[in-house]
Enzyme design. Sequence first.
Site, PDB file in Angstrom:
ATOM      1  CB  THR A 131      37.319  24.518  89.088  1.00 53.25           C
ATOM      2  OG1 THR A 131      39.207  24.858  89.415  1.00 53.25           O
ATOM      3  CG2 THR A 131      37.791  23.059  88.070  1.00 53.25           C
ATOM      4  CG  ASP A 132      34.846  29.089  92.311  1.00 55.27           C
ATOM      5  OD1 ASP A 132      36.283  29.588  92.443  1.00 55.27           O
ATOM      6  OD2 ASP A 132      33.924  30.021  92.370  1.00 55.27           O
ATOM      7  CD1 TRP A 133      41.542  29.931  94.284  1.00 55.29           C
ATOM      8  CD2 TRP A 133      40.599  30.452  92.117  1.00 55.29           C
ATOM      9  NE1 TRP A 133      42.321  30.722  93.515  1.00 55.29           N
ATOM     10  CE2 TRP A 133      41.578  30.640  92.020  1.00 55.29           C
ATOM     11  CE3 TRP A 133      39.309  29.977  91.609  1.00 55.29           C
ATOM     12  CZ2 TRP A 133      42.029  31.427  90.820  1.00 55.29           C
ATOM     13  CZ3 TRP A 133      39.765  30.562  89.795  1.00 55.29           C
ATOM     14  CH2 TRP A 133      40.966  31.363  89.533  1.00 55.29           C
TER      15      TRP A 133
END
Length: 711
Positions: free
Chosen positions: A274-276
Amino acid sequence: MSRKTFSLLVIPICILSFFISNNFLNNKSQKQMIEQFQPLSYEEADKKADSVLKIMTLDEKISLIGGDRSFFIKPIPRLNLSEVYMTDATQGVHIREKFRDVDLSDYQLEKSTAFPCPLLLSATWNTELSFKYAEAVGEECRAGGTGILLGPGMNIYRHSQCGRNFEYFGEDPFLASRMIENYVKGVQSTGTVATLKHFAANNTDYFRRKSNSIVDERTLHEIYLPAFKAGIDAGAFAVMTSYNLLNDEWCGESEYAINFLLRKQLGFKWLVMTDWWSVYDGEKLAKSGQDLEMPFASALKEAHELSKVGKVKVENIDRMTKSILRTYFAMKLNDRKKEPQYIKKIDEHESVALHTAREGIVLLKNDDNILPLKKDVKNILLYGDYVEKLAVGGGAAFVEGYNNRLMLDELKKEFGDRINFVKNPTAEQIKSADIVLCNVGTDDSEGWDRSFELPESQEKKVLDCVNNNPNTIVIVTSGSGIRMTGWNDRAKAIIYAWYGGQTGNQALAEIISGKINPSGKLPITIEKEFKDSPGYGYVPAGEKLYTGWSNQLEKEHPVFDVNYKEGVFVGYRWYEDKKIEPLYNFGHGLSYTTFEYNDLKISKEKFSESEIVNVSFTIRNSGNISGRETTQLYIQDVESSVPRPLKELKGFKKIELNPGEIKTVELKLSKKDFSFWNPEITNWFAEKGKFIIHIGSSSKDISLNKEIELL
Ligand code: BGC
C-alpha cells in the site's frame, strides 16, 4: 552568423560534445565491473517461500504483512528472515535520519546524488540513459543497504497542476513505457527491487486520499496502465497502490484494482504494497490481492481477531505472506548491509546526472538565434528566485544532494564577470543590460497541487524583464507546465530547465554558452490557459488549491469524483482532437543546429496482422554543429469504429549527427501499435483499414507521412 563567429563558437562545441559523450561512454565500461544481479525465477522463489511458510506461526505471518518502523519489512530471526529497508524514490535516494519518531540514522548514506527529476529524464527521450540513471540510483541503494526502492513513479500527466508531475514521466503512455522499462531494468540490474507506483489513476495530489478517479476501461488500458505494464514486463518485483479511489474503491483495498487490473489483466505476480496510510478496511484488503500494509498494520491491526471469526481468512494471510517471501527470496533481500564498493561509484553517478541534465533541458524558443550567447555580449543581467538556491521537488521524492551547483556560480564559470546578478533590478538596470537572464520557477510537491499560473510576484518579474529589454531569455525551473502566455511572445528565448538536480545548473550554463547543444524535447504539452487542458475542472466547484499538509483538512474533506471525461484524449491527443492550439507541443524542443527528414520507406503498403512493418527514413544534420535529434513516429487511424486520437506516438529514436551527416533511422511496428483497447473482447484490437504513418520532430512538426493498409 559570420564565418568568424561560426568558428569561434562551433569548433569548440564540436570538440567538447565529442569529448563529453566519449568520456561518458568510458565510464560505462568501468561500471560493468560490478556483476549484473540475477534474481531467482518465480518457481525457485516460490519453492523457498513455500518451505518457510509451512513452518510459520500465524503471529509470524501477521507480523510480516504489516510494515515495521515506517520503512521496513519486519525481521523474523527464528526463521533467519532479516529486515528489509525501503527508501524513496525515483530521482535518487532520499536520506532520512529520522521519520516521525523513528530513528533511521543507521540506514542512511552520508550523501546521495540528486538526479534531475524524472520528467527531465523523460525529456531526454533517451532510453539508454534511463537505464544508466536507474542503475546509478540502484547502486546507491546497495551502498546504503536498501533492498527496495520506492520508485519509479509513473502516473500520467493528466494536467499541469498535479504536484507530483515532476516525479513522473509525462503525458504519453508510449514514451513513459519505454523510459520505465529501462528504468526498471537499470535499478534491478543492481539487485535493488523497483516499485512501480502509484497504482492506479493517481493524477492529482489535491486531497489525494479523497479523490475518486472515475475512468473507463479503455482509457485505463490505453493511457493509465501501459507504463505499469511495461514495468511489469521488464520484470519489476513490486507495485505500490495509490491513495485515491478508482471507480469508487480505495486502490489499496480494491479487488478490481489489484486482483483484476494488476494481477489478472497486467499479469503481475510479485509484491504489492500500500501507499503510506492509505487503507481502511482490513477485511477488504485481505481479499483484494494486496500483500503488505505500509507503514504498519493499521487496517490489518485486528487481523488476528478477524481471522478467528473468519472475516480475514487464513488462506488470504498465507497468500500475502507467501507473496512477500517470494519477492524476498527472488531478489535475495536477506541481510542487506551497507556495501562500500558502491559508494566508490558516486562520482560516476554524478556524471550520469549531469549527462541527463544536458540532454533533458528543453530549448523552447530561440528567436534570432540569440542562444548560444555570443562571445561579445558584455553585460548579462541575472535575476530570479532560484539563482542562489536550487529549484527542487518536495515530499517523499526530495533528495538533498551534495556538491549542489547553483545557477549563479555555474553561469559565472561560463561568463565570469559579465554576469551581473541583481536581486531587485530597476527598470533602468534591466534596460541597460545586453542580455537579461530571467529565472522563474515553482516549488512543486507531493501533498498538494499548484496553480498553472505563476504567483503574481513571479509573473511581474518576467513582465518587468520582457517589457524593458527585448533580449530577455527566460529560464524556467519547474516540475511541470506553467502559464507562459503573458510573456511568451516578448521573450527572445525560453529554456525549460525543470528540476535539474545537483548538476542541472552546470548543464544549463553550458547550454547558454554553447558548450552543449540542447536536445531535450517536451514530454508534455504546455497549454496556453489551464482551462484549455483535459484535466480542467477537477477541483470541486467553489474550492481552491491549497499549499502545505493538513491531515485534519484532508480528513474532513468528503470524497469527490474526478471524472476522466476526456477518455483517451489526454495531452496532445486532446489538443489535436479539440483543435485547441497549445503554446508548446508535445515532443517540441529546439537545437542549435537543424535537421532534415527524407526518404520515408515502409516495407509493405498492405500488411496483415501477423506482419511486422519496417519503417525507415533518413535524417540529415543540415546545420553547422553536431547535435542530437529525437525522431518521432506517430500513427493515425484514418477510419475507426471508435473515436481515436488524430495521432499516437508509437516509435522514437534519438540520433546524434555531425554537420552534414546523414543517418538512416529504422523503426518497427506490430499489431499492438495499430490497436485500441476493446472492452467487448477485453483485449487489444487492430481494426482493418487505412493508417497514416507520420514522421517528425514533434507531434505538430511532421515532415514525412505515408498511408498503409491493414488487411
Ligand atoms: C508517497 C509514496 C512514498 C511513501 C513513503 C507517500 O507519501 O505517496 O510515494 O513512497 O510516502 O515515503
